[in-house]
Design a protein around this motif. Structure first.
Motif, short mmCIF file in Angstrom:
data_model
loop_
_atom_site.label_atom_id
_atom_site.label_comp_id
_atom_site.label_asym_id
_atom_site.label_seq_id
_atom_site.Cartn_x
_atom_site.Cartn_y
_atom_site.Cartn_z
N LEU A 174 0.83 -1.20 0.00
CA LEU A 174 0.00 0.00 0.00
C LEU A 174 0.87 1.25 0.00
O LEU A 174 0.59 2.21 -0.74
CB LEU A 174 -0.94 -0.01 1.20
N GLU A 175 1.91 1.26 0.79
CA GLU A 175 2.82 2.40 0.82
C GLU A 175 3.48 2.61 -0.54
O GLU A 175 3.64 3.75 -0.99
CB GLU A 175 3.89 2.21 1.89
N ILE A 176 3.86 1.52 -1.19
CA ILE A 176 4.48 1.62 -2.52
C ILE A 176 3.49 2.18 -3.53
O ILE A 176 3.82 3.08 -4.31
CB ILE A 176 5.03 0.26 -2.97
N ILE A 177 2.26 1.67 -3.53
CA ILE A 177 1.23 2.16 -4.45
C ILE A 177 0.98 3.65 -4.24
O ILE A 177 0.90 4.42 -5.19
CB ILE A 177 -0.09 1.36 -4.30
N GLN A 178 0.87 4.05 -2.99
CA GLN A 178 0.62 5.47 -2.70
C GLN A 178 1.77 6.34 -3.20
O GLN A 178 1.54 7.42 -3.75
CB GLN A 178 0.41 5.67 -1.19
N GLU B 297 10.72 7.73 -3.31
CA GLU B 297 10.10 7.12 -2.13
C GLU B 297 9.62 5.71 -2.45
O GLU B 297 9.79 4.78 -1.65
CB GLU B 297 8.93 7.99 -1.68
N ALA B 298 9.01 5.53 -3.62
CA ALA B 298 8.55 4.19 -4.03
C ALA B 298 9.73 3.23 -4.15
O ALA B 298 9.65 2.08 -3.71
CB ALA B 298 7.80 4.27 -5.36
N VAL B 299 10.83 3.72 -4.71
CA VAL B 299 12.03 2.89 -4.86
C VAL B 299 12.56 2.50 -3.48
O VAL B 299 12.87 1.33 -3.23
CB VAL B 299 13.12 3.63 -5.67
N GLN B 300 12.63 3.45 -2.58
CA GLN B 300 13.12 3.18 -1.22
C GLN B 300 12.23 2.17 -0.51
O GLN B 300 12.71 1.24 0.14
CB GLN B 300 13.19 4.49 -0.43
N ARG B 301 10.93 2.33 -0.65
CA ARG B 301 9.99 1.41 0.01
C ARG B 301 10.04 0.02 -0.61
O ARG B 301 9.92 -0.99 0.08
CB ARG B 301 8.59 1.98 -0.03
N ALA B 302 10.20 -0.04 -1.93
CA ALA B 302 10.31 -1.34 -2.60
C ALA B 302 11.57 -2.06 -2.14
O ALA B 302 11.54 -3.27 -1.88
CB ALA B 302 10.32 -1.15 -4.12
N ARG B 303 12.67 -1.33 -2.03
CA ARG B 303 13.92 -1.94 -1.55
C ARG B 303 13.76 -2.46 -0.13
O ARG B 303 14.23 -3.55 0.20
CB ARG B 303 15.06 -0.94 -1.62
N ALA B 304 13.12 -1.68 0.71
CA ALA B 304 12.93 -2.07 2.11
C ALA B 304 12.06 -3.33 2.20
O ALA B 304 12.38 -4.26 2.97
CB ALA B 304 12.30 -0.93 2.90
#
Length: 132
Positions: A87-91, A100-107
């Motif tokens: 959900l965080e990645i989609i947002q 931010e999406a890249v950072q969240r995907a990596r995490a």
């Protein structure tokens, strides 16, 4: 993993215990890893079409995670954690916040890799040893 506190995150993962079906987790993991890799490779200059495609792929993974959870093949806490990360990645993707999406995907990828290595595989190995 999101804050870059890798030692602490790995210690937390090693303490995590679940009775998880390795096959069900692996099925979700394989698909998710491919999508997360594509998100990690995004640059700010990427076209909107690719962002929409990736947001749709993340949404489809979310559906698959919920399906596996409802079938009892994916532990609820694990499924809910994956879905929260998705959900965080989609947002982030929908908001055009690529970094931010890249950072969240990596995490999320790091967290899933750790769960697979330290929990799923270890649990499966223990079960096989107990069988013997």
């Amino acid at each position: 993993f999101r804050r870059g506190e890798y030692d602490q995150a790995l210690n937390e993962v090693m303490r995590y215990r679940t009775m998880q079906n390795p096959t069900a987790f692996r099925r979700i993991y394989n698909y998710l890893a491919k999508v997360l890799e594509n998100i990690e490779q995004l640059g700010v200059e990427q076209q909107r079409q690719k962002l929409d495609m990736l947001a749709r792929a993340v949404a489809r993974i979310n559906i698959q995670v919920e399906y596996q959870k409802n079938r009892g093949l994916l532990a609820s806490d694990l499924a809910d954690g994956i879905k929260a990360g998705l959900l965080e990645i989609i947002q982030s993707l929908r908001g055009g916040r690529i970094d931010e999406a890249v950072q969240r995907a990596r995490a999320l990828r790091d967290a899933l890799d750790a769960v697979l290595a330290y929990v799923i595989i270890v649990t499966k190995k223990r079960e096989e040893e107990e069988w013997l």
